[in-house]
Design a protein around this motif. Structure first.
Motif, PDB file in Angstrom:
ATOM      1  N   THR A   1       0.822  -1.214   0.000  1.00  0.00           N
ATOM      2  CA  THR A   1       0.000   0.000   0.000  1.00  0.00           C
ATOM      3  C   THR A   1       0.852   1.258   0.000  1.00  0.00           C
ATOM      4  O   THR A   1       0.318   2.365  -0.029  1.00  0.00           O
ATOM      5  CB  THR A   1      -0.940   0.024   1.222  1.00  0.00           C
ATOM      6  OG1 THR A   1      -0.154   0.064   2.422  1.00  0.00           O
ATOM      7  CG2 THR A   1      -1.823  -1.209   1.246  1.00  0.00           C
TER       8      THR A   1
ATOM      9  N   ARG B   1      -8.801  -1.465  -2.021  1.00  0.00           N
ATOM     10  CA  ARG B   1      -9.527  -2.608  -1.452  1.00  0.00           C
ATOM     11  C   ARG B   1      -9.023  -2.932  -0.049  1.00  0.00           C
ATOM     12  O   ARG B   1      -9.806  -3.190   0.872  1.00  0.00           O
ATOM     13  CB  ARG B   1      -9.380  -3.815  -2.374  1.00  0.00           C
ATOM     14  CG  ARG B   1     -10.197  -5.025  -1.931  1.00  0.00           C
ATOM     15  CD  ARG B   1     -10.247  -6.091  -3.012  1.00  0.00           C
ATOM     16  NE  ARG B   1      -8.924  -6.628  -3.327  1.00  0.00           N
ATOM     17  CZ  ARG B   1      -8.281  -6.401  -4.466  1.00  0.00           C
ATOM     18  NH1 ARG B   1      -8.821  -5.630  -5.404  1.00  0.00           N
ATOM     19  NH2 ARG B   1      -7.093  -6.940  -4.686  1.00  0.00           N
ATOM     20  N   SER B   2      -7.710  -2.906   0.128  1.00  0.00           N
ATOM     21  CA  SER B   2      -7.132  -3.188   1.439  1.00  0.00           C
ATOM     22  C   SER B   2      -7.573  -2.155   2.473  1.00  0.00           C
ATOM     23  O   SER B   2      -7.905  -2.496   3.615  1.00  0.00           O
ATOM     24  CB  SER B   2      -5.605  -3.209   1.331  1.00  0.00           C
ATOM     25  OG  SER B   2      -5.013  -3.309   2.605  1.00  0.00           O
TER      26      SER B   2
ATOM     27  N   GLU C   1     -11.157  -2.753   3.629  1.00  0.00           N
ATOM     28  CA  GLU C   1     -11.286  -3.888   4.541  1.00  0.00           C
ATOM     29  C   GLU C   1     -10.902  -3.513   5.968  1.00  0.00           C
ATOM     30  O   GLU C   1     -11.409  -4.096   6.923  1.00  0.00           O
ATOM     31  CB  GLU C   1     -10.406  -5.041   4.051  1.00  0.00           C
ATOM     32  CG  GLU C   1     -10.904  -5.686   2.765  1.00  0.00           C
ATOM     33  CD  GLU C   1      -9.921  -6.699   2.212  1.00  0.00           C
ATOM     34  OE1 GLU C   1      -8.794  -6.799   2.766  1.00  0.00           O
ATOM     35  OE2 GLU C   1     -10.259  -7.383   1.223  1.00  0.00           O
ATOM     36  N   ARG C   2     -10.048  -2.519   6.117  1.00  0.00           N
ATOM     37  CA  ARG C   2      -9.535  -2.177   7.446  1.00  0.00           C
ATOM     38  C   ARG C   2     -10.185  -0.940   8.055  1.00  0.00           C
ATOM     39  O   ARG C   2     -10.304  -0.843   9.281  1.00  0.00           O
ATOM     40  CB  ARG C   2      -8.017  -1.951   7.361  1.00  0.00           C
ATOM     41  CG  ARG C   2      -7.251  -3.154   6.835  1.00  0.00           C
ATOM     42  CD  ARG C   2      -5.804  -2.807   6.554  1.00  0.00           C
ATOM     43  NE  ARG C   2      -5.046  -2.583   7.774  1.00  0.00           N
ATOM     44  CZ  ARG C   2      -3.823  -2.055   7.803  1.00  0.00           C
ATOM     45  NH1 ARG C   2      -3.247  -1.667   6.675  1.00  0.00           N
ATOM     46  NH2 ARG C   2      -3.195  -1.895   8.944  1.00  0.00           N
TER      47      ARG C   2
END
Length: 672
Positions: free
Chosen positions: A301, A328-329, A332-333
Motif C-alpha cells: 500500500t 480494497r485493502s 477492509e480495514r
C-alpha cells in the motif's frame, strides 16, 4: 441492564462540519454516529451550533454567534491552534457542556471524550462510564478506559508511565473509520506528490523541501493551514504551498495524486490523510516509526522511509503499486462497517461493567466475530400492512420517496381500492386490490375462526378510521398475503400509516440485531417477529371483541395492546427496539391543548409530542433521505421518521427527490 446511550463531546473551538476536517478530532466526531448507531447505540452529541453529523441528538454548546465572538480565528483558512489555548472560549464551553451533560446523562451511560480527557466532565458525571475515544498527543495518564488509534501509540503511552505500570484489559486499539462512500478511487491521476496536513516543522516540511530539491521535475503540492513563511526563502520551484482545502475539494485533489507523503518527525498516533489517500488507491509513503508501521503495508500500500534516498526511490517506485489493491485493502480495514464492529464490542465490554463486567459469560469480541463470519443470507426486513380507503395525504408522493430510500429495510403492502396510476410507486410498495367491503368480510371470517364469534361483516368498521382498532390483527390477518410476496420467518410484520415521512432507518437500527419487536404500541409503526406467538399477541387483550365491534374508536393499537405486549415481552425476556426515542410525533392543532394548556392560538404551534417544551423551526430532509429536526433553540436531532398526523399543510415541492424542509404550515424545497 447495560445502557446503550453514548454522549460524545465535541471540540470546543471547532464546528463539526466538512470545513474543519483538517482537525482529526473533529473528523472523528463527525463520522462516529454513522459508524456506531447501526449497532443499536443511541448517540447524543455535544458540540457547537452547525454540526453536520448524523447523531440522533445534537445538543448545542455555543451558538454560531457566540463562537464567532470568542474565537481568535478570522476565517476558516486560519489554523485551529489559534484557539487551542483560548481560555475564555474553553471555559465558557466547559461550563455549558457540564450543565447540559448533567441534565441528560444517566447512570451507566458512556461518555466519549475526544479532545483528551475532560476531567471536569469526569468529575461531574461520575456515575457514567468514561472512555477516551481517541487518545491525543499529551494525554497521560488519562482516563482509566482508553481507545488508541494504533498499537504504537498505546505502547508509547505505556512507556511514558514507566516500568511499574501494568497493562489494562479495558484499553483497546481501534483505528479511526472513514467515509468509504466519499473516498473512492479515480481512473486517472496526475504526476504530483501530495502533502495534506498542518504546515509545521514536525509534520516534515523540511523533508518535503529536500525531496523537492532532489526531484526537480516532480511537483510537490502542500495543502493545509499554517505559516509557510519559514520555507519561502530558497524554496525549490517545484514545491508549491497551495493553502487549505475544504469539503469535497479535498477528495479530487487526493484522488489525482501520484502518491501522498507523510514525513512526520514525531511519533504519529495515526495519520488521517494517509488513510484517506489509500481509500482512493493512492500509494502512501511515510516515516518508518509510529503508527505508519501499522497503516502502511510496505511494498503493497506504500513505503516506509528512513533516508532521503528512500523517499526519492519510494516516489519513483510508487507507480508500480496496484492502486485497486490499495483501495480494497484500506476498505477492509477502515470502512465504517469494519471499524464500527470493533467499537461495538469494545463499548459493550465497557457497558457490561454495570453488570458482571470482566466475569460476564458472553464474549463481546467473539460474539461480533461470529456474526461477521456467518454466511451471507437474505437480510431480515420489516413488512407493514396498510389497508387504506379514502383520500391520500397531499404529500403522499414524498412518503413514497422516503419509502423508496428504505428499500433494503421496509416493504409496505397496501390493500386499497385507490387508483395509483398517477404515482411513481417504489419497488418496496406492493398494492393489493381490495375494497372496504371485502376487508370487512375477511375480518368477519378471521374472527369466526380465531375467536368463534359470528359477526356480520356489515356491522364492522362503520368508518375507515375505525381500522386503528383492527391493526393489532394485521400480522395474523394478512399472514398469507405477506408470505405470497416474500415475508418469511426471519422478518418482522406489523402495521403503519402513510401520514409519515421516513428518515434513514439504517442510521438507527440493524435488523440483524436480536430485537423481537420494532416500535411497540404505535399506530404509525409497530412490527413483531413473524412467528405465531408474536402474531397472536392480540389474543391476550381482555374484551377484544367488544373493542372491535364498538362503533366508537378505542385506539386499541396504542392503548389496549400496550400491557399485553409488555407482559409478553417480560415473560419471554424478549427485546424491543423502543422507537419513541427516535421518531418525531408532530402534535396536530386539535391536540395542542393536551400539551400546552396556556396556548390560545394552536395554529401557531409546531412541536413534537415528546419534546413539548421546545418549538420546531423546521424538519429538514436532505438528498440522502436523512431527517433532522431543527429546534428554535438551536438544538437538533436526527429522527427515524416524522408523523404528521394529517396536519393541514401546503405543498410547495415539485421534485420529491429534492432536499426539502417541513415547516409549521407546509413543505418547501430547499434552495441549494
Amino acid at each position: 441492564m447495560a445502557s446503550n446511550t453514548l454522549h460524545i463531546i465535541g471540540v470546543a473551538h471547532t464546528v463539526v462540519n466538512r470545513d474543519n476536517l483538517i482537525c482529526a478530532f473533529t473528523a472523528k466526531v463527525l463520522l462516529f454516529p454513522e459508524v456506531i448507531q447501526p449497532f443499536g447505540w443511541h448517540v447524543i452529541e455535544y458540540s457547537n451550533e452547525g454540526s453536520e453529523s448524523h447523531a440522533h441528538e445534537h445538543v448545542v454548546i455555543l451558538t454560531r454567534e457566540r463562537l464567532q465572538q470568542l474565537t481568535r480565528r478570522s476565517s476558516r483558512e486560519d489554523p485551529h491552534h489559534l484557539d487551542v489555548d483560548n481560555q475564555e472560549l474553553g471555559q465558557e464551553y466547559q461550563e455549558i457542556l457540564v450543565q447540559k451533560l448533567q441534565a441528560r446523562a444517566r447512570p451507566g451511560d458512556i461518555v466519549c471524550h475526544v479532545w483528551g480527557p475532560n476531567i471536569g466532565v469526569y468529575d461531574a458525571v461520575k456515575n457514567c462510564h468514561h472512555v477516551e475515544l481517541s487518545v491525543g498527543y499529551g494525554a497521560s495518564p488519562g482516563l482509566p478506559f482508553r481507545i488508541f488509534e494504533s498499537s504504537a501509540w498505546m505502547h508509547y503511552h505505556y512507556g511514558k508511565l514507566g516500568d511499574d505500570q501494568d497493562g489494562s484489559n479495558y484499553r483497546w486499539v481501534i483505528p479511526s473509520a472513514f467515509d468509504d462512500r466519499k473516498w473512492i478511487p479515480s481512473d486517472e491521476f496526475e504526476d504530483y506528490a501530495l502533502f495534506h496536513g498542518r504546515v509545521t516543522t514536525r509534520k516534515g516540511i523540511n523533508i518535503l523541501t529536500e525531496i523537492a530539491r532532489r526531484m526537480p521535475d516532480l511537483p510537490v503540492h502542500v495543502y493545509g493551514p499554517g505559516d509557510v513563511s519559514p520555507w519561502l526563502q530558497d524554496k525549490p520551484g517545484n514545491l508549491h504551498f497551495k493553502g487549505s482545502l475544504f469539503g469535497d475539494d479535498r477528495v479530487s485533489v487526493v484522488q489525482r495524486a501520484r502518491c501522498i507523503l507523510t514525513p512526520t518527525t514525531y511519533i504519529e498516533p495515526f495519520g488521517f490523510s494517509g488513510i484517506e489517500a489509500q481509500l482512493c488507491g493512492v500509494p502512501h509513503i511515510g516515516s518508518s516509526f509510529g503508527a505508519f508501521h501499522e497503516t502502511i503495508m510496505d511494498g503493497l500500500t506504500g513505503y516506509r522511509c528512513h533516508t532521503l534516498a528512500d523517499w526519492v526511490e519510494a516516489i519513483r517506485w510508487s507507480g508500480r503499486l496496484d492502486r485497486k489493491l490499495i483501495a480494497r485493502s484500506a476498505r477492509e480495514r477502515y470502512s465504517r462497517e469494519a471499524v464500527g464492529q470493533q467499537y461495538d464490542w469494545a463499548l459493550r465490554q465497557l457497558a457490561d461493567l454495570s453488570g458482571p463486567g470482566w466475569y460476564g459469560a458472553c464474549s463481546r469480541k467473539f460474539e461480533a466475530l461470529a456474526k461477521a463470519s456467518e454466511p451471507a443470507q437474505r437480510r431480515s426486513r420489516i413488512w407493514i400492512y396498510v389497508p387504506y380507503f379514502g383520500s391520500l395525504p397531499k404529500y403522499f408522493h414524498l412518503y413514497l420517496e422516503s419509502l423508496r430510500r428504505n428499500e433494503q429495510f421496509i416493504s409496505v403492502i397496501m390493500l386499497t381500492d385507490i387508483d395509483m396510476t398517477d404515482y411513481q410507486l417504489p419497488p418496496n410498495l406492493i398494492c393489493v386490490p381490495m375494497n372496504l367491503s371485502a376487508l370487512r368480510e375477511k375480518i368477519s371470517r378471521f374472527l369466526s375462526v380465531m375467536y368463534g364469534a359470528s359477526i356480520s361483516p356489515g356491522s364492522l368498521i362503520p368508518d375507515p378510521y375505525k381500522l386503528v382498532d383492527f391493526k393489532i390483527l394485521y400480522p395474523e390477518l394478512f399472514h398469507t398475503v405477506g408470505a405470497q410476496y416474500g415475508a418469511n420467518a426471519s422478518d418482522y410484520v406489523g402495521w403503519g400509516d402513510v401520514d409519515v415521512i421516513y428518515g434513514r432507518f439504517s442510521d438507527f437500527l440493524s435488523l440483524d440485531s436480536d430485537y423481537d419487536v420494532i416500535g411497540g404500541f404505535h399506530g404509525h409503526l409497530t412490527a413483531v417477529r413473524n412467528c405465531p406467538s408474536f402474531r397472536s399477541i392480540h389474543t391476550r387483550i381482555p374484551d377484544l371483541l367488544k373493542l372491535l365491534t364498538s362503533d366508537q374508536v378505542q385506539l386499541t393499537d396504542e392503548v389496549a395492546y400496550r400491557k399485553p405486549l409488555l407482559d409478553f415481552l417480560d415473560e419471554r425476556q424478549a427485546k424491543m427496539f423502543y422507537i419513541n426515542r427516535y421518531f418525531c410525533d408532530v402534535v396536530p392543532e386539535r391536540f395542542v391543548h393536551l400539551f400546552r394548556s396556556d396556548v390560545h392560538d394552536s395554529g401557531g404551534c409546531f412541536f413534537d409530542a415528546y419534546h413539548p417544551d421546545r418549538d420546531i423551526k423546521e424538519i429538514r430532509c436532505n438528498r440522502d433521505g436523512r431527517l433532522t429536526v431543527l429546534q428554535t433553540d438551536g438544538s437538533s436531532w436526527e429522527t427515524i421518521y416524522c408523523h404528521l398526523q394529517k396536519r393541514n399543510m401546503s405543498l410547495n415541492i415539485e421534485n420529491p427527490a429534492s432536499e426539502f424542509m417541513i415547516r409549521r404550515d407546509g413543505f418547501y424545497t430547499v434552495e441549494i
